[in-house]
Design an enzyme around this catalytic site. Sequence first.
Site, mmCIF file in Angstrom:
data_model
loop_
_atom_site.group_PDB
_atom_site.id
_atom_site.type_symbol
_atom_site.label_atom_id
_atom_site.label_comp_id
_atom_site.label_asym_id
_atom_site.label_seq_id
_atom_site.Cartn_x
_atom_site.Cartn_y
_atom_site.Cartn_z
ATOM 1 C CE LYS A 151 0.781 0.632 -30.613
ATOM 2 N NZ LYS A 151 -0.705 1.267 -30.336
ATOM 3 C CG ASN A 152 1.474 4.456 -33.298
ATOM 4 O OD1 ASN A 152 0.656 3.657 -32.527
ATOM 5 N ND2 ASN A 152 2.699 4.820 -32.736
ATOM 6 C CG ASP A 180 4.672 6.591 -28.869
ATOM 7 O OD1 ASP A 180 4.005 7.060 -27.683
ATOM 8 O OD2 ASP A 180 3.828 6.442 -29.803
ATOM 9 N NE ARG A 191 -3.570 8.881 -24.945
ATOM 10 C CZ ARG A 191 -3.203 7.773 -25.256
ATOM 11 N NH1 ARG A 191 -2.216 7.807 -26.254
ATOM 12 N NH2 ARG A 191 -3.256 6.702 -24.571
ATOM 13 N NE ARG A 250 -2.962 -1.085 -25.744
ATOM 14 C CZ ARG A 250 -2.291 0.214 -25.556
ATOM 15 N NH1 ARG A 250 -1.414 0.499 -24.829
ATOM 16 N NH2 ARG A 250 -2.453 0.925 -26.676
ATOM 17 C CB CYS A 282 -2.157 2.692 -21.521
ATOM 18 S SG CYS A 282 -1.642 3.284 -23.072
#
Length: 455
Positions: free
Chosen positions: A57-58, A344, A158, A436, A153
């Site tokens: 995903k990243n 993560d 950030r 997600r 989220c």
Amino acid sequence: MNTPLPQTTIEPQPDTLNKVAETIDLIQPEVKTSELDKIVVRGGRELKGDIRISGAKNAVLKHMCAALLTEEAVTFTNVPTGLRDVRFLGQVLSHLGMNVALSSDGKAILRAQEIKTHIAPYDLVRKMRASVLVLGPLLARHGEAHVSLPGGCSIGGRPIDLHLRGLEAMGAEIEIDSGYIKAKAPTGGLKGAIIDFPFVSVGATDQLLMTATLAKGETILRNAAREPEIVDQGNALIKMGAKIEGLGTSEIRIQGVDKLHGTTHAVVADRIETGTYLCGLGLTGGSLRLKNTHIDLMPSLIAPLMRAGLDIQQEGDDIIASRRHALVRGTDIMTEPHPGFPTDMQAQFMAMMCLCEGASMITETIFENRFMHVPELNRMGANISVQGQSAIVRGVKKLTGAEVMATDLRASVALVLAGMVAEGETVVNRIYHLERGYENIVEKLSGVGADIRKA
């Protein structure tokens, strides 16, 4: 110095996307958020069998944004097209004028032949932070971009100030007005610059790496992020005609080119999904074959997992893993920028440590608000105490099923893992977080023996 990979150029065909549409599920006008959906898990089963790991995903999100840099078609394979984040970003890109086609077999064909608008509105961007990565590519190719400040989220502030400082160093005029980043390139386009990051930022490295490919002259990113997903992004850009050196190191050099072209690129395996299922195995026992992934992507994760008691080996393109003992051993970790332990994976590793032999200290140095899963794990019987940036996890004999609330993507999957070993039934609420970032997680886990269903 990196040797450019062989380039595969796709000659644009007028009917390319029409042909794709015959067999592919195109981006729909709206992705409905399942805020009331739940996952129900009953513990007590070992995990045994094969799980195919999806593309990262990243990585794929930044690849999709990079497709804005060329008017030609770009094809990505090994794409987790079922993820909400992929769908949401597809909506943003479609709004900007890109043709987006996603297939159920993991292919994405993207073509931004014409940028129809330089405005990425709040209603779209608020759904996910990665949408802000359209800022640099829009600015580099179109000369102007108005992008809403991002949502996402709640795992810390950030801020995106490093993104904006870097773009300003390349000559962009930037102002924040009414919740929008309004950026304009100077006459003659963006120019290369030396950009020293005061701390490692994955997002800022992503943003400026893409942007610099079309800037005039050389851009040097110092103290750059080194994640495998950034290396993958750079390799895809090289296939598109970019000139990049230093991928995987803390200094990346980009020589700007006049234009980029189309290509085909396979997305790197998701090391976080890989690690998540390894932590699940550490809790339940059994044995897994994780297909289409590699331990070389995550040495800082594999080492503590093996210290904790997992046997992990590479076999071709697959990882073979099992748990050596009845319980995992207490193992300390500290999250750090790559090549350190990934933030993560912190929540999943903590869930595994809940039933460890002894105790574990888990220190979070990346985000200031990433222990929100601790109260929920404690409701299930875990013994976790937080002291500043560290959490002490003392192993308990059992966890008990409970109704729990997911607070972010990785916290939600940690609660699912805990539910797989808890006595009785665990109900995980707000699983839209989970959807997600984990493709077909219910099907994948039930396929290897977990008692799990969506309700």
